[in-house]
Scaffold this motif. Structure first.
Motif, PDB file in Angstrom:
ATOM      1  N   LYS A  36     -34.184  -1.484  76.953  1.00 61.53           N
ATOM      2  CA  LYS A  36     -34.329  -1.591  75.507  1.00 61.53           C
ATOM      3  C   LYS A  36     -33.081  -2.227  74.930  1.00 61.53           C
ATOM      4  O   LYS A  36     -31.968  -1.878  75.310  1.00 61.53           O
ATOM      5  N   ALA A  37     -33.297  -3.160  74.027  1.00 56.03           N
ATOM      6  CA  ALA A  37     -32.199  -3.799  73.306  1.00 56.03           C
ATOM      7  C   ALA A  37     -32.798  -4.515  72.116  1.00 56.03           C
ATOM      8  O   ALA A  37     -33.966  -4.917  72.148  1.00 56.03           O
ATOM      9  N   THR A  38     -31.994  -4.663  71.089  1.00 54.64           N
ATOM     10  CA  THR A  38     -32.438  -5.434  69.930  1.00 54.64           C
ATOM     11  C   THR A  38     -31.819  -6.818  69.999  1.00 54.64           C
ATOM     12  O   THR A  38     -30.839  -7.051  70.727  1.00 54.64           O
ATOM     13  N   GLU A  39     -32.379  -7.717  69.220  1.00 59.31           N
ATOM     14  CA  GLU A  39     -31.812  -9.068  69.155  1.00 59.31           C
ATOM     15  C   GLU A  39     -30.370  -9.006  68.654  1.00 59.31           C
ATOM     16  O   GLU A  39     -29.506  -9.726  69.157  1.00 59.31           O
ATOM     17  N   ASP A  40     -30.091  -8.140  67.682  1.00 61.41           N
ATOM     18  CA  ASP A  40     -28.731  -8.007  67.162  1.00 61.41           C
ATOM     19  C   ASP A  40     -27.756  -7.510  68.232  1.00 61.41           C
ATOM     20  O   ASP A  40     -26.627  -7.992  68.320  1.00 61.41           O
ATOM     21  N   GLU A  41     -28.195  -6.553  69.054  1.00 57.35           N
ATOM     22  CA  GLU A  41     -27.329  -6.064  70.140  1.00 57.35           C
ATOM     23  C   GLU A  41     -27.022  -7.186  71.121  1.00 57.35           C
ATOM     24  O   GLU A  41     -25.874  -7.324  71.581  1.00 57.35           O
ATOM     25  N   LEU A  42     -28.029  -7.977  71.436  1.00 56.22           N
ATOM     26  CA  LEU A  42     -27.820  -9.083  72.379  1.00 56.22           C
ATOM     27  C   LEU A  42     -26.907 -10.150  71.783  1.00 56.22           C
ATOM     28  O   LEU A  42     -26.046 -10.700  72.475  1.00 56.22           O
ATOM     29  N   LEU A  43     -27.068 -10.435  70.490  1.00 56.40           N
ATOM     30  CA  LEU A  43     -26.175 -11.406  69.839  1.00 56.40           C
ATOM     31  C   LEU A  43     -24.739 -10.898  69.836  1.00 56.40           C
ATOM     32  O   LEU A  43     -23.807 -11.671  70.102  1.00 56.40           O
ATOM     33  N   ASP A  44     -24.550  -9.620  69.543  1.00 54.82           N
ATOM     34  CA  ASP A  44     -23.200  -9.047  69.580  1.00 54.82           C
ATOM     35  C   ASP A  44     -22.594  -9.167  70.971  1.00 54.82           C
ATOM     36  O   ASP A  44     -21.421  -9.513  71.124  1.00 54.82           O
ATOM     37  N   LEU A  45     -23.388  -8.889  71.996  1.00 52.11           N
ATOM     38  CA  LEU A  45     -22.917  -9.014  73.368  1.00 52.11           C
ATOM     39  C   LEU A  45     -22.508 -10.458  73.672  1.00 52.11           C
ATOM     40  O   LEU A  45     -21.458 -10.707  74.265  1.00 52.11           O
ATOM     41  N   CYS A  46     -23.328 -11.401  73.245  1.00 52.47           N
ATOM     42  CA  CYS A  46     -23.004 -12.816  73.473  1.00 52.47           C
ATOM     43  C   CYS A  46     -21.712 -13.209  72.765  1.00 52.47           C
ATOM     44  O   CYS A  46     -20.883 -13.932  73.324  1.00 52.47           O
ATOM     45  N   ARG A  47     -21.546 -12.738  71.538  1.00 56.98           N
ATOM     46  CA  ARG A  47     -20.324 -13.068  70.787  1.00 56.98           C
ATOM     47  C   ARG A  47     -19.077 -12.555  71.509  1.00 56.98           C
ATOM     48  O   ARG A  47     -18.023 -13.175  71.446  1.00 56.98           O
ATOM     49  N   LYS A  48     -19.213 -11.419  72.182  1.00 61.54           N
ATOM     50  CA  LYS A  48     -18.078 -10.836  72.909  1.00 61.54           C
ATOM     51  C   LYS A  48     -17.859 -11.499  74.263  1.00 61.54           C
ATOM     52  O   LYS A  48     -16.733 -11.669  74.705  1.00 61.54           O
ATOM     53  N   GLU A  49     -18.938 -11.867  74.960  1.00 61.07           N
ATOM     54  CA  GLU A  49     -18.846 -12.281  76.349  1.00 61.07           C
ATOM     55  C   GLU A  49     -18.823 -13.796  76.580  1.00 61.07           C
ATOM     56  O   GLU A  49     -18.270 -14.251  77.567  1.00 61.07           O
ATOM     57  N   VAL A  50     -19.430 -14.570  75.695  1.00 65.07           N
ATOM     58  CA  VAL A  50     -19.485 -16.024  75.897  1.00 65.07           C
ATOM     59  C   VAL A  50     -18.160 -16.620  75.431  1.00 65.07           C
ATOM     60  O   VAL A  50     -17.779 -16.478  74.270  1.00 65.07           O
ATOM     61  N   GLN A  51     -17.464 -17.267  76.370  1.00 63.36           N
ATOM     62  CA  GLN A  51     -16.119 -17.776  76.101  1.00 63.36           C
ATOM     63  C   GLN A  51     -16.100 -18.957  75.128  1.00 63.36           C
ATOM     64  O   GLN A  51     -15.231 -19.044  74.282  1.00 63.36           O
ATOM     65  N   GLU A  52     -17.059 -19.862  75.283  1.00 67.07           N
ATOM     66  CA  GLU A  52     -17.076 -21.063  74.447  1.00 67.07           C
ATOM     67  C   GLU A  52     -17.871 -20.778  73.167  1.00 67.07           C
ATOM     68  O   GLU A  52     -19.063 -20.512  73.202  1.00 67.07           O
ATOM     69  N   ARG A  53     -17.186 -20.819  72.043  1.00 67.99           N
ATOM     70  CA  ARG A  53     -17.808 -20.467  70.768  1.00 67.99           C
ATOM     71  C   ARG A  53     -19.061 -21.287  70.477  1.00 67.99           C
ATOM     72  O   ARG A  53     -20.059 -20.766  69.985  1.00 67.99           O
ATOM     73  N   ALA A  54     -19.033 -22.569  70.789  1.00 69.49           N
ATOM     74  CA  ALA A  54     -20.188 -23.439  70.519  1.00 69.49           C
ATOM     75  C   ALA A  54     -21.404 -23.072  71.363  1.00 69.49           C
ATOM     76  O   ALA A  54     -22.521 -23.457  71.039  1.00 69.49           O
ATOM     77  N   VAL A  56     -22.358 -19.883  71.957  1.00 71.63           N
ATOM     78  CA  VAL A  56     -22.934 -18.614  71.510  1.00 71.63           C
ATOM     79  C   VAL A  56     -24.229 -18.915  70.765  1.00 71.63           C
ATOM     80  O   VAL A  56     -24.248 -19.719  69.834  1.00 71.63           O
ATOM     81  N   PRO A  57     -25.324 -18.288  71.150  1.00 77.78           N
ATOM     82  CA  PRO A  57     -26.592 -18.569  70.481  1.00 77.78           C
ATOM     83  C   PRO A  57     -26.548 -18.215  68.998  1.00 77.78           C
ATOM     84  O   PRO A  57     -25.906 -17.237  68.606  1.00 77.78           O
ATOM     85  N   ILE A  58     -27.255 -19.010  68.189  1.00 80.67           N
ATOM     86  CA  ILE A  58     -27.367 -18.687  66.770  1.00 80.67           C
ATOM     87  C   ILE A  58     -28.461 -17.655  66.548  1.00 80.67           C
ATOM     88  O   ILE A  58     -28.490 -16.974  65.531  1.00 80.67           O
ATOM     89  N   SER A  59     -29.376 -17.546  67.513  1.00 78.34           N
ATOM     90  CA  SER A  59     -30.412 -16.520  67.458  1.00 78.34           C
ATOM     91  C   SER A  59     -30.892 -16.224  68.870  1.00 78.34           C
ATOM     92  O   SER A  59     -30.709 -17.027  69.785  1.00 78.34           O
ATOM     93  N   ILE A  60     -31.505 -15.056  68.993  1.00 82.30           N
ATOM     94  CA  ILE A  60     -32.073 -14.637  70.273  1.00 82.30           C
ATOM     95  C   ILE A  60     -33.492 -14.158  70.008  1.00 82.30           C
ATOM     96  O   ILE A  60     -33.734 -13.419  69.049  1.00 82.30           O
ATOM     97  N   ALA A  61     -34.409 -14.599  70.845  1.00 78.88           N
ATOM     98  CA  ALA A  61     -35.794 -14.142  70.760  1.00 78.88           C
ATOM     99  C   ALA A  61     -36.099 -13.333  72.010  1.00 78.88           C
ATOM    100  O   ALA A  61     -35.933 -13.822  73.131  1.00 78.88           O
TER     101      ALA A  61
END
Length: 148
Positions: A36-54, A56-61
């Motif tokens: 279980k996870a929400t799109e917001d949780e996954l976006l937060d994880l990406c913001r923390k873990e993806v090194q290259e800012r460009a 980072v997804p703008i949205s997750i489905a």
């Protein structure tokens, strides 16, 4: 805490056509059974873990089933076609503003998917020009057709 609940999902990043920047990254995620996870949780994880800012997804489905090829790889052309259909529908809707009904189909017979916008009613050159102008800044091909 989020990581333990979403361990090893199936995911794919695809470029969403953007008139100003060409493409912006979005991600499709298929969670593992029972996760279980929400799109917001996954976006937060990406913001923390993806090194290259460009990158980072703008949205997750979050999707039920990831489209796969016959050899078991994620079918990015199917995902790309879905994104193009969504973008083309948004652009057509904003341009037509309820003047006419329309549908958007994807032609995936070429090297990249193309949008076919079918507008109800007889051909209207002014309306066709407005649609062509609206799609001009996108990097995918668009075919405007009138059905009437």
């Amino acid at each position: 805490p989020c990581r333990s609940r979403i361990a090893r999902p199936t995911a794919a990043a695809i470029g969403r056509p953007d008139p100003a920047k060409g493409e912006l990254p979005i991600a499709y995620v298929q969670l593992k059974a029972g996760a279980k996870a929400t799109e917001d949780e996954l976006l937060d994880l990406c913001r923390k873990e993806v090194q290259e800012r460009a990158a980072v997804p703008i949205s997750i489905a979050i999707i039920e089933t990831m489209p796969m090829t016959a050899v078991g790889k994620i079918s990015k052309p199917v995902l790309r076609g879905s994104i193009i259909r969504d973008v083309a529908s948004e652009v057509a809707g904003e341009t037509l503003k309820g003047e006419r009904d329309y549908t958007v189909e994807i032609d995936d017979t070429g090297s990249r998917p193309a949008a076919i916008v079918k507008v109800a009613g007889s051909k209207d050159n002014g309306l066709e020009d407005r649609l062509k102008t609206a799609f001009r800044t996108y990097e995918f091909n668009t075919d405007i057709r009138f059905a009437g």
